[in-house]
Write an enzyme that holds these catalytic residues in place. Structure first.
Site, PDB file in Angstrom:
ATOM      1  N   TYR A 246       0.856  -1.186   0.000  1.00 44.71           N
ATOM      2  CA  TYR A 246       0.000   0.000   0.000  1.00 44.71           C
ATOM      3  C   TYR A 246       0.893   1.237   0.000  1.00 44.71           C
ATOM      4  O   TYR A 246       1.852   1.307   0.770  1.00 44.71           O
ATOM      5  CB  TYR A 246      -0.907   0.008   1.232  1.00 44.71           C
TER       6      TYR A 246
ATOM      7  N   ASP B   3       9.381   2.734  -0.738  1.00 49.48           N
ATOM      8  CA  ASP B   3       8.378   3.457   0.044  1.00 49.48           C
ATOM      9  C   ASP B   3       8.624   3.127   1.521  1.00 49.48           C
ATOM     10  O   ASP B   3       8.231   2.059   2.008  1.00 49.48           O
ATOM     11  CB  ASP B   3       6.966   3.046  -0.389  1.00 49.48           C
TER      12      ASP B   3
ATOM     13  N   LYS C 182       4.945   9.423   8.681  1.00 48.04           N
ATOM     14  CA  LYS C 182       4.820   8.883  10.049  1.00 48.04           C
ATOM     15  C   LYS C 182       5.888   9.394  11.019  1.00 48.04           C
ATOM     16  O   LYS C 182       5.805  10.545  11.492  1.00 48.04           O
ATOM     17  CB  LYS C 182       4.793   7.356   9.975  1.00 48.04           C
TER      18      LYS C 182
HETATM   19  P1  KE4 Z   1      -0.656   8.391   4.593  1.00 49.57           P
HETATM   20  O1  KE4 Z   1      -1.222   9.106   3.378  1.00 49.57           O
HETATM   21  O2  KE4 Z   1      -1.706   7.528   5.299  1.00 49.57           O
HETATM   22  O3  KE4 Z   1       0.104   9.311   5.525  1.00 49.57           O
HETATM   23  O4  KE4 Z   1       0.467   7.359   4.055  1.00 49.57           O
HETATM   24  C1  KE4 Z   1       0.120   6.414   3.066  1.00 49.57           C
HETATM   25  C2  KE4 Z   1       1.113   5.271   3.150  1.00 49.57           C
HETATM   26  C3  KE4 Z   1       2.105   5.178   2.179  1.00 49.57           C
HETATM   27  N1  KE4 Z   1       3.022   4.183   2.209  1.00 49.57           N
HETATM   28  C4  KE4 Z   1       3.001   3.259   3.195  1.00 49.57           C
HETATM   29  C5  KE4 Z   1       4.034   2.171   3.186  1.00 49.57           C
HETATM   30  C6  KE4 Z   1       2.012   3.309   4.220  1.00 49.57           C
HETATM   31  O5  KE4 Z   1       2.010   2.360   5.191  1.00 49.57           O
HETATM   32  C7  KE4 Z   1       1.051   4.327   4.193  1.00 49.57           C
HETATM   33  C8  KE4 Z   1      -0.056   4.426   5.222  1.00 49.57           C
HETATM   34  N2  KE4 Z   1      -0.116   3.367   6.162  1.00 49.57           N
HETATM   35  C9  KE4 Z   1      -1.427   3.106   6.722  1.00 49.57           C
HETATM   36  C10 KE4 Z   1      -1.263   1.947   7.712  1.00 49.57           C
HETATM   37  N3  KE4 Z   1      -1.112   0.714   7.050  1.00 49.57           N
HETATM   38  C11 KE4 Z   1      -2.038   4.299   7.356  1.00 49.57           C
HETATM   39  C12 KE4 Z   1      -3.250   3.998   8.222  1.00 49.57           C
HETATM   40  C13 KE4 Z   1      -4.537   4.432   7.553  1.00 49.57           C
HETATM   41  O6  KE4 Z   1      -4.679   4.323   6.321  1.00 49.57           O
HETATM   42  O7  KE4 Z   1      -5.425   4.884   8.308  1.00 49.57           O
END
Ligand code: KE4
Length: 428
Positions: free
Chosen positions: A144, A238, A266
């Site tokens: 993701y 990523d 994060k």
């Molecule tokens: P954000 O747009 O949520 O800040 O980041 C997206 C993203 C991009 N790349 C990786 C590897 C990520 O894990 C994420 C976001 N992670 C999720 C948890 N698996 C965020 C939690 C959520 O979607 O509420």
């Protein structure tokens, strides 16, 4: 455990917010039950509006490596916020945080800050496409990378490697340049390149945390880098999740393979909204205003978020044994869970990378998303709910990772394992 106030709050929230949440996973769809509405966090714990206390192994999905309401981070934010919340103009705080990140990640000379991991990845891919003049990108099922259109894809029909939209509202035109490969399977990557007229970049989570914890194998990463170099495609790690979670150098503390670009999120915001992407000076020179590839953001690099991130990264650098200690605690937890499960005749696959950990209710080692999908999701849901009712807060999906932080003690881990002893017994 009484969660009557959360139940009411969830009903209220659903009147004015879709699903009652601002990010879908928080609705507990895959585990059932009502998500606790959180009142406050302190150290290793979160407290919900019914006054229940939870030992938190999610930490806002990764950012809070020093725990909730970390004093240094809060003080850094308070000190800066008194001088202003945002200026839409450059500040030295951005330079300071950028310098810290660049120093710790070999392949990158420059970073650009944005407001989320999604933005970081979306921008990095645009940069890769702008630099190479190519449209196609390769991603992996189970990884993701945020919710930008090009990345919301699912496997196409039959043997086709070209993806199709995984969500309504994403036009096929915006996913037709995204090809899908299988994690840890270099032949599937080579097929994507064979099917493409020109690949701009390959993006992956070098330590995947969005299919549960599934590290990319070293041999696979080496072969992937070689294929990218052979075709002139850029390799993007990523590290939104693994950055500053797997080690002080992210996944690059676990592999010899160097990417061309890295995305962050994060931890670099310390709990405030921050994303970033970085690459060599040569690649970043293509970005506006130096170059033609456009990218922008009103609150990008805002001083409050920079202050929180800077306080976090500086401490991570200063505390030399921090990742070793976090990894040892994560192993104590997962080894304990594995032993308890096996004593109840339950197969549990576990993994640790730095402060990240994962466990699958699965008979076999998990090396890809298709492996992860064979996990016992009902058993996971029952385990999650049982632990939550005992005040232990794990990620509310089998396809997520867990996190250790500096405020969680070995005694707390032993309490979690004691509770797990009872819950595992209820799963058989
Ligand atoms: P954000 O747009 O949520 O800040 O980041 C997206 C993203 C991009 N790349 C990786 C590897 C990520 O894990 C994420 C976001 N992670 C999720 C948890 N698996 C965020 C939690 C959520 O979607 O509420």
């Amino acid at each position: 455990m009484n969660r009557s106030k959360s139940i009411h709050a969830f009903e209220q929230a659903q009147q004015c917010i879709p699903g009652g949440v601002d990010s879908p996973v928080r609705a507990f769809g895959s585990v059932g039950g009502t998500p606790p509405f959180i009142q406050r966090g302190e150290g290793a714990y979160m407290y919900d509006i019914d006054g229940n206390r939870y030992l938190d192994f999610v930490q806002s999905w990764g950012p809070l490596i020093f725990g909730h309401s970390d004093e240094d981070t809060v003080n850094a934010v308070v000190n800066v916020v008194r001088d202003g919340l945002s200026f839409g103009a450059p500040t030295e705080l951005e330079t300071q945080l950028a310098s810290e990140i660049v120093e710790l990640f070999d392949p990158i000379d420059k970073v650009r800050f944005v407001n989320s991991g999604t933005e970081a990845v979306m921008s990095a891919i645009r940069l890769a496409r702008g630099v190479t003049g190519r449209d196609d990108i390769v991603k992996f099922t189970g990884c993701y990378h945020g919710h930008s259109d090009s990345l919301l894809v699912q496997a196409g029909s039959g043997a086709a490697t070209f993806g199709s939209p995984s969500s309504p509202g994403v036009p096929a035109d915006l996913t037709k340049h995204t090809l899908l490969a299988e994690f840890n399977d270099i032949e599937s990557v080579k097929k994507c390149f064979a099917d493409s007229d020109g690949v701009a970049c390959v993006i992956l989570e070098p330590i995947a945390g969005n299919m549960g914890l599934v590290p990319a194998q070293e041999k696979f990463l080496q072969e992937l880098k070689a294929v990218c170099e052979e075709h002139g495609a850029l390799l993007i790690f990523d590290e939104v999740m693994s950055g500053f979670r797997a080690s002080l150098h992210g996944a690059q503390g676990h592999t010899s393979v160097k990417p061309d670009m890295v995305t962050f999120g994060k931890v670099i915001g310390g709990g405030m909204p921050v994303g970033a992407f970085g690459a060599s000076s040569e690649l970043m020179a293509h970005l506006s205003p130096e170059g033609p590839v456009y990218q922008a953001g009103t609150l990008s690099g805002n001083p409050v978020a920079m202050a929180a991130g800077l306080a976090t990264i500086k401490r991570l650098k200063a505390e030399k044994n921090l990742y070793g200690e976090l990894e040892a605690k994560a192993k104590r937890l997962t080894d304990g869970l594995k032993a308890i499960a096996e004593n109840h005749g339950i197969a549990l696959q576990t993994g640790v990378r730095g402060s990240m950990f994962g466990f699958f209710f699965n008979e076999k080692e998990v090396k890809s998303f298709s492996d992860a999908q064979k996990s016992d999701l009902k058993r996971f849901a029952k385990f999650h709910q049982g632990m939550l009712d005992r005040g232990i807060y794990f990620a509310c999906s089998q396809f997520e990772a867990g996190f250790m932080n500096t405020q969680i003690t070995e005694g707390m881990i032993d309490v979690a394992l004691k509770e797990a002893e009872e819950v595992m017994g209820s799963l058989i």
